[in-house]
Design an enzyme around this catalytic site. Sequence first.
Site, PDB file in Angstrom:
ATOM      1  N   HIS A  68       1.006  -1.627   0.101  1.00 18.56           N
ATOM      2  CA  HIS A  68      -0.011  -0.322  -0.270  1.00 18.56           C
ATOM      3  C   HIS A  68       0.780   1.241   0.301  1.00 18.56           C
ATOM      4  O   HIS A  68       0.667   1.851  -0.767  1.00 18.56           O
ATOM      5  CB  HIS A  68      -0.739   0.017   1.125  1.00 18.56           C
ATOM      6  N   GLU A  69       2.020   1.342   0.724  1.00 17.90           N
ATOM      7  CA  GLU A  69       2.737   2.609   1.165  1.00 17.90           C
ATOM      8  C   GLU A  69       3.622   2.758  -0.103  1.00 17.90           C
ATOM      9  O   GLU A  69       4.406   3.916  -0.560  1.00 17.90           O
ATOM     10  CB  GLU A  69       3.660   3.319   2.357  1.00 17.90           C
ATOM     11  N   HIS A 115       2.071   4.450  -2.999  1.00 19.38           N
ATOM     12  CA  HIS A 115       2.185   6.001  -2.499  1.00 19.38           C
ATOM     13  C   HIS A 115       3.340   6.426  -2.929  1.00 19.38           C
ATOM     14  O   HIS A 115       3.426   7.206  -3.786  1.00 19.38           O
ATOM     15  CB  HIS A 115       1.670   6.456  -1.448  1.00 19.38           C
TER      16      HIS A 115
END
Length: 489
Positions: free
Chosen positions: A254-255, A258
């Site tokens: 997920h990170e 980003h």
Amino acid sequence: MTAYQELMTFQRETEALGQIAGRLGWDQETMMPEGATPQRAEEHGAMANILHARRIDPRVGEWLAAAEPTDDVAAANLRHIQRDFDRTSKVPAALAAELAKTTSLAHRVWATARAEEDVPAFLPILQKVVDLRREEAAAIAGNADPYDALLDSYEPGATGASLAAMFDALRPRLVALRSAILDAPAPVELTGTFDEAGQLALSEKLALAFGYNTQNGRIDKAVHPFSSGSGLDVRITTRTSADDPFNCFYSTVHEVGHATYEQGIDKKHLLTPLGSGVSMGVHESQSRIYENQLGRSRAFTGWLYGQMRDTFGDFGIADEEAFYATVNRVSDGFIRTEADEVQYNLHVLLRFDLERALMSGDLSVNNLEAAWNDRFKADFGYAVDKPSNGILQDVHWSEGLFGYFPTYTLGNVYAGCLHTALRAAVPDLDSDLAKGDTSRATGWLRENLQQFGGLRTPLDTIKHATGSAPSEGPLLDYLEAKFKGIYGL
């Protein structure tokens, strides 16, 4: 130099100072000694004062009035700087500094209260944060909705009313799908313990598989995983749990979504308003498509199954198909960041409604815990067992991030649209994902969305990548097809 060139020289320094301020926050979350909290609050306040002064410097207004855009990039830079100048000029410098100091202190109070399950210890500082944000929102909004002024910080152009309409369209099909799934036999649950060293090693392998450039980034541990920075310095954090390695793996992926958005922006935009993600909703679209549509796909989980067996040995899941079902298992739970794809947005809608009521004054801080618990029981059918699984689980309100939560669901909506377009462009993508190769998927996202940074508005960013305006339909169609297949509905 022209007025535009003078403005951009000044803006480059402002952007650099903003990155330094962000690094203070990263350090506070990862490495700062606990006793440094009062001094760090002063440091945050000082940086906020400096940045506020630069953003409303009278010369900025003069340059904006005189600058003539020569191309789309210049026009976009001027749009961002004008918007920032207009918003910041409405907020007194003393208020901006007080907000920075208070939220820095509130973060540490929240972390302690969360560890000790002590809601009363957190409420006084939360009340102060709410009061300051209300004051800021009122200053920016004028006669408009104050909550919209806060939301606009994270998703320019969005309004609470427009998002509420979208979310109201999402809810019925999500609730119906959730109900059907919970009535069906559940896939086997992952059990056992998984050593931290193995989790972190595989976590790093996943980060690299999804294109994270560790020459310009690093991976650390934090209570609440996050990504920080842009350009040549983009950092992520993850966390581990002995009995839930998926928490570590998918927090990392997920990170990385980003982070690779920031790393993928064309370097000609470095330290300019276009040099970072255009909005938190678009940002979240990257993290969610990496985590879910790619990372939790049948093809990719087949590869991950082999990696887990290599790392941990036999962990009790019979084969790749059973593992795919386990990874996507829908089950009861309190924690938003750990929620499955079907229920995740219900967690977000709860927070969206509560914070809108909080900012409008319809809900008091003292009644917030009871309101959270009542809403959770109504939406999920069981009671919150402790504050760290309820009102104290998220860091956002301690940091004053009111208006941030709805961008998570908006990001899921955007991700649904992007995934449909990606699959049309790369129809044989699963053959790559089955080998742990995400390069064609991440390359498509970089080419069609990431490289442009803040060049376009959020809605136009998604339209440019997909060819059509975003809507909730593709996300709902994807969820229903995937989970009806897993659960035999």
